[in-house]
Motif scaffolding. Structure first.
Motif, PDB file in Angstrom:
ATOM      1  N   LEU A 198      47.065   3.630  25.943  1.00  0.00           N
ATOM      2  CA  LEU A 198      48.164   4.237  25.331  1.00  0.00           C
ATOM      3  C   LEU A 198      47.678   5.257  24.451  1.00  0.00           C
ATOM      4  O   LEU A 198      47.025   5.200  23.480  1.00  0.00           O
ATOM      5  N   VAL A 199      48.105   6.433  24.646  1.00  0.00           N
ATOM      6  CA  VAL A 199      48.192   7.721  23.941  1.00  0.00           C
ATOM      7  C   VAL A 199      49.288   8.418  23.386  1.00  0.00           C
ATOM      8  O   VAL A 199      50.241   8.749  24.012  1.00  0.00           O
ATOM      9  N   VAL A 200      49.359   8.213  21.954  1.00  0.00           N
ATOM     10  CA  VAL A 200      50.845   8.643  21.268  1.00  0.00           C
ATOM     11  C   VAL A 200      50.275  10.017  20.360  1.00  0.00           C
ATOM     12  O   VAL A 200      50.258   9.497  19.247  1.00  0.00           O
ATOM     13  N   PRO A 201      50.496  11.106  20.837  1.00  0.00           N
ATOM     14  CA  PRO A 201      49.956  11.939  19.677  1.00  0.00           C
ATOM     15  C   PRO A 201      51.163  12.538  18.590  1.00  0.00           C
ATOM     16  O   PRO A 201      52.318  12.274  19.024  1.00  0.00           O
ATOM     17  N   GLY A 202      50.699  12.807  17.548  1.00  0.00           N
ATOM     18  CA  GLY A 202      51.731  13.263  16.514  1.00  0.00           C
ATOM     19  C   GLY A 202      52.087  12.210  15.613  1.00  0.00           C
ATOM     20  O   GLY A 202      52.288  10.909  16.114  1.00  0.00           O
ATOM     21  N   VAL A 203      52.293  12.648  14.320  1.00  0.00           N
ATOM     22  CA  VAL A 203      52.629  11.810  13.125  1.00  0.00           C
ATOM     23  C   VAL A 203      53.890  10.876  13.258  1.00  0.00           C
ATOM     24  O   VAL A 203      54.132   9.837  13.200  1.00  0.00           O
ATOM     25  N   MET A 204      55.040  11.803  13.538  1.00  0.00           N
ATOM     26  CA  MET A 204      56.207  11.395  13.394  1.00  0.00           C
ATOM     27  C   MET A 204      56.414  10.239  14.748  1.00  0.00           C
ATOM     28  O   MET A 204      57.150   9.456  14.709  1.00  0.00           O
ATOM     29  N   ALA A 205      55.909  10.849  15.741  1.00  0.00           N
ATOM     30  CA  ALA A 205      55.953  10.107  17.229  1.00  0.00           C
ATOM     31  C   ALA A 205      55.397   8.745  16.956  1.00  0.00           C
ATOM     32  O   ALA A 205      55.904   7.677  17.031  1.00  0.00           O
ATOM     33  N   ASN A 206      54.340   8.499  16.237  1.00  0.00           N
ATOM     34  CA  ASN A 206      53.592   7.326  15.856  1.00  0.00           C
ATOM     35  C   ASN A 206      54.407   6.515  14.961  1.00  0.00           C
ATOM     36  O   ASN A 206      54.357   5.263  14.992  1.00  0.00           O
ATOM     37  N   LEU A 207      55.126   7.277  14.044  1.00  0.00           N
ATOM     38  CA  LEU A 207      56.006   6.382  13.062  1.00  0.00           C
ATOM     39  C   LEU A 207      57.279   5.897  13.892  1.00  0.00           C
ATOM     40  O   LEU A 207      57.603   4.745  13.293  1.00  0.00           O
ATOM     41  N   ILE A 208      57.811   6.613  14.634  1.00  0.00           N
ATOM     42  CA  ILE A 208      58.854   6.221  15.330  1.00  0.00           C
ATOM     43  C   ILE A 208      58.392   4.804  16.197  1.00  0.00           C
ATOM     44  O   ILE A 208      59.178   3.891  16.457  1.00  0.00           O
ATOM     45  N   LYS A 254      41.235  13.123  24.568  1.00  0.00           N
ATOM     46  CA  LYS A 254      40.398  12.233  23.755  1.00  0.00           C
ATOM     47  C   LYS A 254      40.594  10.674  24.415  1.00  0.00           C
ATOM     48  O   LYS A 254      39.762   9.728  24.353  1.00  0.00           O
ATOM     49  N   GLY A 255      41.874  10.678  24.319  1.00  0.00           N
ATOM     50  CA  GLY A 255      42.235   9.089  24.964  1.00  0.00           C
ATOM     51  C   GLY A 255      41.580   8.710  26.187  1.00  0.00           C
ATOM     52  O   GLY A 255      41.242   7.649  26.305  1.00  0.00           O
ATOM     53  N   VAL A 256      41.646   9.742  27.217  1.00  0.00           N
ATOM     54  CA  VAL A 256      41.020   9.400  28.654  1.00  0.00           C
ATOM     55  C   VAL A 256      39.590   9.098  28.280  1.00  0.00           C
ATOM     56  O   VAL A 256      38.880   8.041  28.939  1.00  0.00           O
ATOM     57  N   GLU A 257      39.005   9.748  27.351  1.00  0.00           N
ATOM     58  CA  GLU A 257      37.532   9.797  27.155  1.00  0.00           C
ATOM     59  C   GLU A 257      37.031   8.492  26.514  1.00  0.00           C
ATOM     60  O   GLU A 257      36.219   7.822  26.852  1.00  0.00           O
TER      61      GLU A 257
END
Length: 267
Positions: free
Chosen positions: A231-241, A223-226
């Protein structure tokens, strides 16, 4: 017609893990695939042919990305047959050793595959990229924050992040869009290889970001490439960090990390 239908997509590291999962999802959309890996691609090719309902083309090449000359030759050979619309680069290894336990050879191997391998692939594909084409490179949450037991891996991924930011400034005006995929841990053979090797403190710190399902992680990346996102950072916890790293002082981030490592080491 979906975004990737009839596009030619080069995938490195396609024999297993995220590269193979990406190939599976792309072949279902009717993308033409050019697959590269140092590992045999026979099993991957057989599985993909079973999913190939659109009669898309699939070709395979053995490739060691640490060999710059081989990389240039193999990609030029592939491009003579079918030039790329999109490059997706997934080749990488982990380095789950503390600095004090890691040999120079181990450190250099991580850097050669992750950093120099990425550079070699980008340099090899660049002559065949035109306006409108895209490049997706796999980085990591370790591109932004260090972690216990990841000094070699983080060094390589920090360097990839800096390289891709620089290339974005150089290639974006030429109409070549770059996407950096920076996931937290994903359940792949790469992360499974760390079991029994990484210290408890490192395992605990990794768990803070959460482990993602490979299918969902790849869907986020595609989806990010489309969307031609940088930058594509998947995941809730990863984005909080990621938000914590952006808005909190380094002293606070290090305090949290030190507490997490100490707590995990005691388990």
């Amino acid at each position: 017609m979906r975004y990737f239908t009839d596009k030619t997509i080069y995938i490195t590291g396609a024999a297993s893990g995220i590269g193979f999962e990406s190939a599976k999802q792309l072949i279902k959309q009717g993308a033409h695939l050019v697959l590269f890996d140092v590992q045999p691609l026979d099993d991957a090719l057989s599985a993909l042919q079973g999913l190939n309902k659109h009669n898309a083309s699939i070709s395979t090449y053995e490739l060691d990305v640490t060999d710059a000359e081989m990389t240039s030759t193999k990609i030029a050979t592939a491009a003579a047959q079918c030039p790329p619309d999109i490059l997706m680069h997934f080749v990488g290894i982990t380095g789950p050793w503390t600095f004090d336990k890691m040999s120079q050879a181990q450190f250099e191997r991580v850097m050669h595959i992750n950093l120099f391998g990425t550079r070699n692939v980008l340099a090899a594909v660049r002559p065949f990229l035109e306006r409108g084409d895209q490049v997706m490179v796999t980085a990591s949450m370790s591109s932004f924050t260090g972690s216990y037991g990841y000094s070699s891996y983080s060094a390589s991924k920090f360097a990839i992040w800096g390289m891709m930011q620089s290339l974005n400034y150089e290639w974006k005006p030429l109409g070549i869009d770059i996407t950096v995929f920076a996931p937290p841990p994903i359940d792949t053979p790469l992360t499974q290889s760390e079991v029994g090797v990484m210290d408890a403190a490192g395992v605990g710190m990794k768990k803070l970001a959460g482990e993602l399902n490979i299918e969902e992680a790849v869907k986020s990346m595609l989806k990010g490439v489309e969307n031609r996102s940088f930058l594509v950072v998947p995941g809730v916890m990863a984005n909080l960090i990621r938000l914590q790293l952006r808005f909190f002082p380094v002293s606070w981030v290090n305090w949290i990390g030190n507490k997490a490592a100490a707590f995990s080491a005691k388990k």
